[in-house]
Design a protein around this motif. Structure first.
Motif, PDB file in Angstrom:
ATOM      1  N   CYS A   1       0.843  -1.212   0.000  1.00 10.90           N
ATOM      2  CA  CYS A   1       0.000   0.000   0.000  1.00 10.90           C
ATOM      3  C   CYS A   1       0.868   1.249   0.000  1.00 10.90           C
ATOM      4  O   CYS A   1       1.777   1.385   0.824  1.00 10.90           O
ATOM      5  CB  CYS A   1      -0.905   0.001   1.234  1.00 10.90           C
ATOM      6  SG  CYS A   1      -1.873   1.508   1.446  1.00 10.90           S
TER       7      CYS A   1
ATOM      8  N   CYS B   1      -9.373   3.130  -2.374  1.00 11.84           N
ATOM      9  CA  CYS B   1     -10.218   2.151  -1.662  1.00 11.84           C
ATOM     10  C   CYS B   1     -11.090   2.859  -0.623  1.00 11.84           C
ATOM     11  O   CYS B   1     -12.275   2.544  -0.501  1.00 11.84           O
ATOM     12  CB  CYS B   1      -9.347   1.076  -1.013  1.00 11.84           C
ATOM     13  SG  CYS B   1      -8.099   1.694   0.133  1.00 11.84           S
TER      14      CYS B   1
ATOM     15  N   CYS C   1      -7.360  -0.305  -6.611  1.00 12.47           N
ATOM     16  CA  CYS C   1      -6.028  -0.130  -6.014  1.00 12.47           C
ATOM     17  C   CYS C   1      -4.968  -0.207  -7.109  1.00 12.47           C
ATOM     18  O   CYS C   1      -4.852  -1.228  -7.798  1.00 12.47           O
ATOM     19  CB  CYS C   1      -5.759  -1.174  -4.943  1.00 12.47           C
ATOM     20  SG  CYS C   1      -4.089  -1.001  -4.256  1.00 12.47           S
TER      21      CYS C   1
END
Ligand code: SF4
Ligand code: F3S
Ligand code: ZN
Length: 103
Positions: A45, A51, A93
């Protein structure tokens, strides 16, 4: 990308906000995977935020991760039990950090 077989390939080493943390964890550089039904690889991440914006039931919350090489905050699946398996977060993502087990 996150390993979709992470529950077999990793060990649960901790709990955070009511969900599992899958190691290895070596803070602040290595943070592991948070969550099981909705799993976010914190080491992938980079805090894009798509998200959080797109999840229709607000599964994710920011957590601070000072000193991590990718980003200083992560999308934590704090409310993974609310997930409705829409798969939007997986699709948006940019670094494929999220796995949702819709099976
Ligand atoms: Fe939210 Fe849908 Fe992702 Fe579940 S699959 S966490 S409901 S965006
Ligand atoms: Fe992180 Fe991907 Fe969300 S980079 S903030 S898990 S969209
Ligand atoms: Zn967490």
């Amino acid at each position: 990308a996150i390993d979709p077989q992470f529950t077999e390939n990793r060990e649960q080493v901790d709990e955070h906000n009511g969900h599992a943390v899958w190691g290895p964890v070596d803070e602040p550089d290595e943070l592991g995977i948070h969550g099981t039904h909705v799993a976010v690889d914190f080491d992938i991440c980079l805090a894009d935020g798509a998200c959080l914006e797109d999840c229709p039931v607000d599964v994710f919350e920011w957590v601070e991760t000072p000193g991590h090489p990718e980003s200083e905050e992560k999308a934590d699946p704090a409310n993974e039990a609310q997930c409705i398996d829409c798969m939007l977060c997986v699709d948006v993502c940019p670094v494929d950090a999220i796995d949702v087990d819709a099976g």
